[in-house]
Write a protein that holds these residues in place. Sequence first.
Motif, PDB file in Angstrom:
ATOM      1  N   GLY A 198     -20.321 -10.922  -2.226  1.00  0.00           N
ATOM      2  CA  GLY A 198     -19.734  -9.746  -1.584  1.00  0.00           C
ATOM      3  C   GLY A 198     -19.585  -9.949  -0.097  1.00  0.00           C
ATOM      4  N   PHE A 224     -16.659 -12.280   0.572  1.00  0.00           N
ATOM      5  CA  PHE A 224     -15.371 -11.596   0.415  1.00  0.00           C
ATOM      6  C   PHE A 224     -15.073 -10.742   1.638  1.00  0.00           C
ATOM      7  CE2 PHE A 224     -12.966  -7.811  -0.770  1.00  0.00           C
ATOM      8  CZ  PHE A 224     -11.818  -8.387  -1.300  1.00  0.00           C
ATOM      9  N   ALA A 225     -16.090 -10.034   2.141  1.00  0.00           N
ATOM     10  CA  ALA A 225     -15.911  -9.178   3.306  1.00  0.00           C
ATOM     11  C   ALA A 225     -15.508 -10.003   4.523  1.00  0.00           C
ATOM     12  CB  ALA A 225     -17.193  -8.399   3.598  1.00  0.00           C
ATOM     13  N   SER A 266     -11.966 -11.232   4.167  1.00  0.00           N
ATOM     14  CA  SER A 266     -11.047 -10.125   4.407  1.00  0.00           C
ATOM     15  C   SER A 266     -10.886  -9.862   5.900  1.00  0.00           C
ATOM     16  CB  SER A 266     -11.568  -8.864   3.707  1.00  0.00           C
ATOM     17  OG  SER A 266     -10.731  -7.759   3.942  1.00  0.00           O
ATOM     18  N   TYR A 267     -12.027  -9.905   6.612  1.00  0.00           N
ATOM     19  CA  TYR A 267     -12.020  -9.708   8.069  1.00  0.00           C
ATOM     20  C   TYR A 267     -11.205 -10.804   8.758  1.00  0.00           C
ATOM     21  CZ  TYR A 267     -13.869 -10.346  12.798  1.00  0.00           C
ATOM     22  OH  TYR A 267     -13.986 -10.562  14.142  1.00  0.00           O
ATOM     23  N   THR A 303     -11.611   5.561   6.051  1.00  0.00           N
ATOM     24  CA  THR A 303     -12.110   4.189   5.959  1.00  0.00           C
ATOM     25  C   THR A 303     -13.461   4.177   5.259  1.00  0.00           C
ATOM     26  OG1 THR A 303     -11.019   3.619   8.055  1.00  0.00           O
ATOM     27  CG2 THR A 303     -12.711   2.105   7.248  1.00  0.00           C
ATOM     28  N   ASN A 304     -13.602   3.341   4.243  1.00  0.00           N
ATOM     29  CA  ASN A 304     -14.899   3.207   3.584  1.00  0.00           C
ATOM     30  C   ASN A 304     -15.470   1.823   3.855  1.00  0.00           C
ATOM     31  OD1 ASN A 304     -13.723   1.380   1.684  1.00  0.00           O
ATOM     32  ND2 ASN A 304     -12.975   3.135   0.492  1.00  0.00           N
ATOM     33  N   ILE A 305     -16.695   1.606   3.416  1.00  0.00           N
ATOM     34  CA  ILE A 305     -17.379   0.342   3.696  1.00  0.00           C
ATOM     35  C   ILE A 305     -16.606  -0.854   3.143  1.00  0.00           C
ATOM     36  CG2 ILE A 305     -19.428  -1.010   3.126  1.00  0.00           C
ATOM     37  CD1 ILE A 305     -19.866   0.914   5.381  1.00  0.00           C
ATOM     38  N   THR A 306     -15.990  -0.684   1.987  1.00  0.00           N
ATOM     39  CA  THR A 306     -15.248  -1.785   1.375  1.00  0.00           C
ATOM     40  C   THR A 306     -14.049  -2.197   2.234  1.00  0.00           C
ATOM     41  OG1 THR A 306     -15.867  -0.976  -0.820  1.00  0.00           O
ATOM     42  CG2 THR A 306     -14.032  -2.529  -0.703  1.00  0.00           C
ATOM     43  N   LYS A 307     -13.366  -1.202   2.804  1.00  0.00           N
ATOM     44  CA  LYS A 307     -12.169  -1.471   3.608  1.00  0.00           C
ATOM     45  C   LYS A 307     -12.500  -1.832   5.048  1.00  0.00           C
ATOM     46  CE  LYS A 307      -9.098   1.763   3.332  1.00  0.00           C
ATOM     47  NZ  LYS A 307      -8.525   3.130   3.243  1.00  0.00           N
ATOM     48  N   SER A 348     -11.685  -5.427   6.714  1.00  0.00           N
ATOM     49  CA  SER A 348     -10.256  -5.666   6.867  1.00  0.00           C
ATOM     50  C   SER A 348      -9.681  -4.844   8.023  1.00  0.00           C
ATOM     51  CB  SER A 348      -9.525  -5.308   5.564  1.00  0.00           C
ATOM     52  OG  SER A 348      -8.126  -5.416   5.734  1.00  0.00           O
ATOM     53  N   THR A 370     -19.902   0.397  11.096  1.00  0.00           N
ATOM     54  CA  THR A 370     -20.646   0.868   9.926  1.00  0.00           C
ATOM     55  C   THR A 370     -21.345   2.195  10.220  1.00  0.00           C
ATOM     56  OG1 THR A 370     -21.002  -1.406   9.158  1.00  0.00           O
ATOM     57  CG2 THR A 370     -22.459   0.284   8.281  1.00  0.00           C
TER      58      THR A 370
END
Length: 287
Positions: A4, A7-8, A11-12, A207-211, A214, A237
């Motif tokens: 995870g 992936f983050a 994405s960033y 905006t949520n933590i998943t997004k 990015s 965060t």
Amino acid sequence: MIAGGGFAYASYRNSLKEARSDQNLPDKSDITFNGEKAEDLNDVNILFIGSDSRGDDQGRSDSLMIAHYDSKSKQPKLVSLMRDMYVDIPGHDKDKINAAYSYGGPELLRKTISENFGIGIEYFVIVDFDSFPKIIDTLLPDGVQIDAEKDMSEYIEASIKKGPQKMDGETLLQYARFRHDAESDFGRVRRQQQVLNAVAEQGVKVTNITKLPSVLGKVEGYTVTNLPSSLLLSAGTDFVLGKTKPIETLTLPIEGSWENGYYEHAGSVLEIDTAKNKTELNKFLED
């Protein structure tokens, strides 16, 4: 968990690279900035510079703000500096504070603020007029809800009517920059604070933590900054999780501490009581 995190980060990085290819700001490596830590290690001070540069001309800073964040109390604060304040600029005698950016970039602007107001600033962020709308449209693609103070159409590209409405990034930029009325820069600074408060409040909601990685990558890519990615993610965060307090604002010069002046080399200026404004600024950031 590791997957995870990977992936983050990917994405960033992808969003950062994409945004950097879509802007014409100077490279960070070409900028000197000898940042000073705040006295309280929980505090972070960031110099925000809205640049009106065109091409290779660095230009003067069109908007000046200090963003302050206390990571312990989770209190964000925003200080607007009127660009016509007449201050001592190291190596250049006295001039408007926004001239410091033209003379020596972010570093001379940092020194000027430190010398006049006694504030240590560790980081900087530069945003130009081409990048600002892209940042807004990235954060809030459906627009920003704003209660416009008045009708605006002269001297700007957009036509804005008084009252509640949604603005895209370009319209919001025109609203924030408008100063062709009796209030001039005083009204403009108030509207800039209104805009940033609205963007912060509404951006958090969509905006949520998943997004978040990015979005932060895209926003960072549309600026020039020495902010560490870890600090950007940590503060972001806090905002997304609703841990932060409402933003408090201050404008310098404070009421009753200035008068209009004029100098041939600088034009119309704000003659300020530097000591009074220094005291008020430090008190505001320490409370």
